[in-house]
Design a protein around this motif. Structure first.
Motif, PDB file in Angstrom:
ATOM      1  N   ILE A 259       0.840  -1.196   0.000  1.00 24.01           N
ATOM      2  CA  ILE A 259       0.000   0.000   0.000  1.00 24.01           C
ATOM      3  C   ILE A 259       0.877   1.249   0.000  1.00 24.01           C
ATOM      4  CG2 ILE A 259      -1.840   1.221   1.192  1.00 24.01           C
ATOM      5  CD1 ILE A 259      -2.613  -1.529  -0.002  1.00 24.01           C
ATOM      6  N   GLU A 260       1.967   1.214   0.757  1.00 21.17           N
ATOM      7  CA  GLU A 260       2.894   2.351   0.773  1.00 21.17           C
ATOM      8  C   GLU A 260       3.441   2.627  -0.618  1.00 21.17           C
ATOM      9  OE1 GLU A 260       4.466   1.303   5.310  1.00 21.17           O
ATOM     10  OE2 GLU A 260       5.784   1.034   3.561  1.00 21.17           O
ATOM     11  N   ARG A 261       3.864   1.554  -1.309  1.00 22.32           N
ATOM     12  CA  ARG A 261       4.459   1.753  -2.636  1.00 22.32           C
ATOM     13  C   ARG A 261       3.422   2.241  -3.638  1.00 22.32           C
ATOM     14  NH1 ARG A 261       8.496   3.938  -4.781  1.00 22.32           N
ATOM     15  NH2 ARG A 261       9.017   3.181  -6.866  1.00 22.32           N
ATOM     16  N   LEU A 262       2.227   1.692  -3.595  1.00 22.53           N
ATOM     17  CA  LEU A 262       1.181   2.159  -4.497  1.00 22.53           C
ATOM     18  C   LEU A 262       0.867   3.632  -4.243  1.00 22.53           C
ATOM     19  CD1 LEU A 262      -1.285  -0.878  -4.527  1.00 22.53           C
ATOM     20  CD2 LEU A 262       0.152  -0.090  -6.425  1.00 22.53           C
ATOM     21  N   ARG A 263       0.863   4.035  -2.977  1.00 22.11           N
ATOM     22  CA  ARG A 263       0.575   5.437  -2.643  1.00 22.11           C
ATOM     23  C   ARG A 263       1.691   6.364  -3.114  1.00 22.11           C
ATOM     24  NH1 ARG A 263      -2.229   4.115   2.648  1.00 22.11           N
ATOM     25  NH2 ARG A 263      -4.424   4.465   2.166  1.00 22.11           N
ATOM     26  N   GLU A 264       2.922   5.849  -3.160  1.00 22.64           N
ATOM     27  CA  GLU A 264       4.035   6.656  -3.660  1.00 22.64           C
ATOM     28  C   GLU A 264       3.922   6.904  -5.159  1.00 22.64           C
ATOM     29  OE1 GLU A 264       7.338   4.971  -0.425  1.00 22.64           O
ATOM     30  OE2 GLU A 264       7.439   4.403  -2.558  1.00 22.64           O
ATOM     31  N   ARG A 265       3.250   5.992  -5.848  1.00 21.77           N
ATOM     32  CA  ARG A 265       3.201   6.053  -7.307  1.00 21.77           C
ATOM     33  C   ARG A 265       1.872   6.542  -7.864  1.00 21.77           C
ATOM     34  NH1 ARG A 265       6.032   3.039 -10.464  1.00 21.77           N
ATOM     35  NH2 ARG A 265       5.452   4.741 -11.868  1.00 21.77           N
ATOM     36  N   ALA A 266       0.799   6.456  -7.080  1.00 24.89           N
ATOM     37  CA  ALA A 266      -0.538   6.753  -7.611  1.00 24.89           C
ATOM     38  C   ALA A 266      -1.469   7.161  -6.473  1.00 24.89           C
ATOM     39  CB  ALA A 266      -1.097   5.526  -8.333  1.00 24.89           C
ATOM     40  N   GLU A 267      -2.638   7.651  -6.842  1.00 27.25           N
ATOM     41  CA  GLU A 267      -3.688   7.904  -5.853  1.00 27.25           C
ATOM     42  C   GLU A 267      -4.380   6.582  -5.540  1.00 27.25           C
ATOM     43  OE1 GLU A 267      -8.027  10.176  -5.400  1.00 27.25           O
ATOM     44  OE2 GLU A 267      -6.801  10.489  -7.206  1.00 27.25           O
ATOM     45  N   TYR A 286      -6.609  -3.383  -7.718  1.00 20.91           N
ATOM     46  CA  TYR A 286      -5.849  -4.409  -7.017  1.00 20.91           C
ATOM     47  C   TYR A 286      -6.766  -5.103  -6.021  1.00 20.91           C
ATOM     48  CZ  TYR A 286      -2.530  -6.473  -3.675  1.00 20.91           C
ATOM     49  OH  TYR A 286      -1.852  -7.340  -2.839  1.00 20.91           O
ATOM     50  N   LEU A 287      -6.921  -6.427  -6.189  1.00 19.39           N
ATOM     51  CA  LEU A 287      -7.698  -7.264  -5.278  1.00 19.39           C
ATOM     52  C   LEU A 287      -6.724  -8.166  -4.518  1.00 19.39           C
ATOM     53  CD1 LEU A 287     -10.542  -8.483  -7.685  1.00 19.39           C
ATOM     54  CD2 LEU A 287     -10.638  -6.551  -6.107  1.00 19.39           C
ATOM     55  N   PRO A 288      -6.413  -7.847  -3.258  1.00 16.14           N
ATOM     56  CA  PRO A 288      -5.504  -8.704  -2.493  1.00 16.14           C
ATOM     57  C   PRO A 288      -6.189  -9.990  -2.058  1.00 16.14           C
ATOM     58  CG  PRO A 288      -6.303  -6.921  -1.118  1.00 16.14           C
ATOM     59  CD  PRO A 288      -6.858  -6.674  -2.496  1.00 16.14           C
ATOM     60  N   GLY A 289      -5.432 -10.844  -1.395  1.00 18.65           N
ATOM     61  CA  GLY A 289      -5.994 -12.092  -0.908  1.00 18.65           C
ATOM     62  C   GLY A 289      -6.832 -11.882   0.342  1.00 18.65           C
ATOM     63  N   GLY A 290      -7.309 -12.982   0.885  1.00 16.40           N
ATOM     64  CA  GLY A 290      -8.155 -12.903   2.072  1.00 16.40           C
ATOM     65  C   GLY A 290      -9.038 -14.130   2.204  1.00 16.40           C
ATOM     66  N   SER A 430       9.731  -6.872  -5.263  1.00 15.31           N
ATOM     67  CA  SER A 430       9.864  -7.589  -6.536  1.00 15.31           C
ATOM     68  C   SER A 430       9.758  -6.659  -7.734  1.00 15.31           C
ATOM     69  CB  SER A 430       8.767  -8.655  -6.638  1.00 15.31           C
ATOM     70  OG  SER A 430       7.480  -8.027  -6.738  1.00 15.31           O
ATOM     71  N   GLY A 431       9.242  -5.457  -7.518  1.00 11.54           N
ATOM     72  CA  GLY A 431       8.998  -4.536  -8.628  1.00 11.54           C
ATOM     73  C   GLY A 431       7.666  -4.745  -9.304  1.00 11.54           C
ATOM     74  N   ALA A 432       6.888  -5.739  -8.844  1.00  8.57           N
ATOM     75  CA  ALA A 432       5.632  -6.079  -9.525  1.00  8.57           C
ATOM     76  C   ALA A 432       4.628  -4.933  -9.488  1.00  8.57           C
ATOM     77  CB  ALA A 432       5.027  -7.334  -8.897  1.00  8.57           C
ATOM     78  N   PHE A 433       4.555  -4.231  -8.375  1.00  6.37           N
ATOM     79  CA  PHE A 433       3.543  -3.175  -8.260  1.00  6.37           C
ATOM     80  C   PHE A 433       3.970  -1.904  -8.986  1.00  6.37           C
ATOM     81  CE2 PHE A 433       2.508  -6.103  -4.873  1.00  6.37           C
ATOM     82  CZ  PHE A 433       1.141  -6.259  -5.078  1.00  6.37           C
ATOM     83  N   ASP A 434       5.278  -1.687  -9.135  1.00  7.97           N
ATOM     84  CA  ASP A 434       5.728  -0.616 -10.017  1.00  7.97           C
ATOM     85  C   ASP A 434       5.362  -0.926 -11.459  1.00  7.97           C
ATOM     86  OD1 ASP A 434       7.166   1.624  -8.658  1.00  7.97           O
ATOM     87  OD2 ASP A 434       8.218  -0.055  -7.747  1.00  7.97           O
TER      88      ASP A 434
END
Length: 440
Positions: A259-267, A286-290, A430-434
């Motif tokens: 979530i931190e990385r996504l917030r750094e890159r996007a709203e 993005y749909l995480p697990g659960g 891993s760089g996947a979310f970038d």
């Protein structure tokens, strides 16, 4: 930030309860505590957050590498970091507690079951310390917490038997109020079944806080010249894109760093499918697990899932991990035989089982360019699920599985349009979310 690792002699010895009691004891001494967890688990960290009031950091050598591990530790905030281990101290070929403690150069506090032992507790702890020395492992087993130990003669017998090089750090008394209910995938989440606060406070009183703080030390710093996968390369600047992230009881397995990385890159805008939320306006999802299986009837009626199917067909980038994969499938059949319609964005029918179907650290190789990797690139992650997916004969997959099981016959990353569903959970190192944000 100084820290130490709570390692166990085995799985089920009571590391989580001991960790929560330590967090409580340190907070009672007016220290700000940063919790962390060895391994890819999502559930124990939810209990850490419920007690400490801040997200628990994930520390996993396989997912992050040494420098990534050290970077994630340093992103924590507080006076002291308490790291809960995984399984037994030396167990795990990809990222054991011992490996993480050695990579960070943090001391280990060994949690030993003292229910039916006194001097044997000391012998066990000494054996764990000497094993590291004999095996040439750079692991400093420095102290002991006696789990399920009574006071008086029982406690004194344990304390007096410990050799000088092992510090007695207190005990966790035996009480049913310190038990956490479990189910498949592990314990109940922290918000569902928090430990009784009074019982936790009572346990914390038996811990030697100042001795714990004396043991804590600063970890090894990351390589100053090294660049993380999440910050290297091109196209890593802040974007104007908007990512919708599902966050509710059905979609609760995500790393704080993600979530931190996504917030750094996007709203980031969150939505709760189980609460009847519709899918927000966005450039990607993005749909995480659960636990979608626990909320299958509600999800079947969710307007968000209907909207996901529509937007998927329109080419909206959608990433679903494990529980997210299930929600994107055609249907979900629970263990009682009830079949529930899901979004229908991916050509698979999912079946829940009574026993787990996969549990491992995972490595994937991209067969072609996809939402989270370029062709030929590898991603490291983990999988742990009680479901299997029956995919259509013409289903397309984005990844070959180098290590792990995947979805179907050594393949993972079921894909349709620009929707990608995996059983594999990945970390942002891993760089996947970038790559995902760059694809929007």
């Amino acid at each position: 930030m100084n820290g130490f690792v709570l390692g166990g002699t085995r799985s089920g010895v009571g590391k989580t309860v001991a960790t929560l009691a330590v967090l409580r004891a340190l907070e009672a001494s007016e220290r700000t505590v940063q919790p962390a967890k060895v391994g890819p688990d999502f559930i124990d960290p939810s209990h850490h957050e419920a007690v400490a009031g801040r997200p628990s950091r994930t520390l996993d050598l396989w997912l992050q590498g040494e420098d990534g591990l050290r970077r994630n530790y340093r992103r924590g905030e507080g006076d002291v970091c308490v790291v809960e281990g995984v399984m037994g101290l030396y167990d795990g070929d990809a990222s054991s507690t011992a490996m993480v403690a050695a990579a960070l150069d943090l001391p280990v506090v060994l949690v030993v079951d003292a229910k039916a032992g006194m001097e044997s507790v000391a012998a066990t702890a000494l054996g764990f310390r000497q094993y590291a020395e004999r095996a040439g492992r750079d692991v400093d087993v420095a102290g002991v917490i006696a789990q399920r130990a009574h006071g008086g003669r029982h406690e004194a017998g344990i304390r007096d038997a410990l050799p000088e090089e092992l510090t007695y750090l207190g005990r966790i008394p035996p009480t049913d109020e310190l038990e956490i209910p479990d189910r498949h995938l592990g314990l109940h989440m922290g918000e569902e079944s928090p430990i009784d606060a009074d019982a936790l406070d009572a346990a914390a009183e038996h811990l030697r806080v100042e001795r714990l703080l004396e043991l804590a030390r600063a970890p090894t710093a990351p390589d100053a010249g090294g660049a993380s996968a999440a910050s290297s390369g091109t196209g890593r600047e802040r974007t104007e894109k908007r990512v919708a992230v599902a966050r509710d009881e059905a979609f609760c397995f995500y790393y704080p760093a993600t979530i931190e990385r996504l917030r750094e890159r996007a709203e980031i805008v969150t939505f709760a499918p189980t609460d009847g939320d519709d899918l927000p306006d966005c450039d990607g999802v993005y749909l995480p697990g659960g636990y979608p299986e626990l909320h299958a009837p509600t999800l079947a009626e969710s307007p968000a899932l209907d909207r996901l199917a529509e937007r998927s067909a329109d080419g909206l980038p959608i990433l679903g991990e494990c529980g997210g994969l299930i929600a994107l499938s055609e249907s979900l059949t629970t263990t009682d035989g009830e079949r529930h319609a899901m979004a229908g964005a991916l050509p698979a029918d999912v079946q829940m089982h009574d026993r787990y179907r996969a549990l491992d650290h995972v490595e994937l190789e991209a067969k072609s360019n996809t939402l989270t990797a370029v062709s030929g690139a590898t991603l490291r992650g983990h999988e742990f699920h009680y479901s299997s997916a029956d995919v259509d004969a013409d289903a397309r997959f984005a990844f070959d599985v180098v290590r792990g099981d995947g979805i179907d016959e050594g393949r993972d990353g079921l894909t349709e349009h620009r929707t990608l569903g995996t059983y594999c959970h990945v970390h942002p190192e891993s760089g996947a979310f970038d790559a995902f944000v760059d694809s929007l």
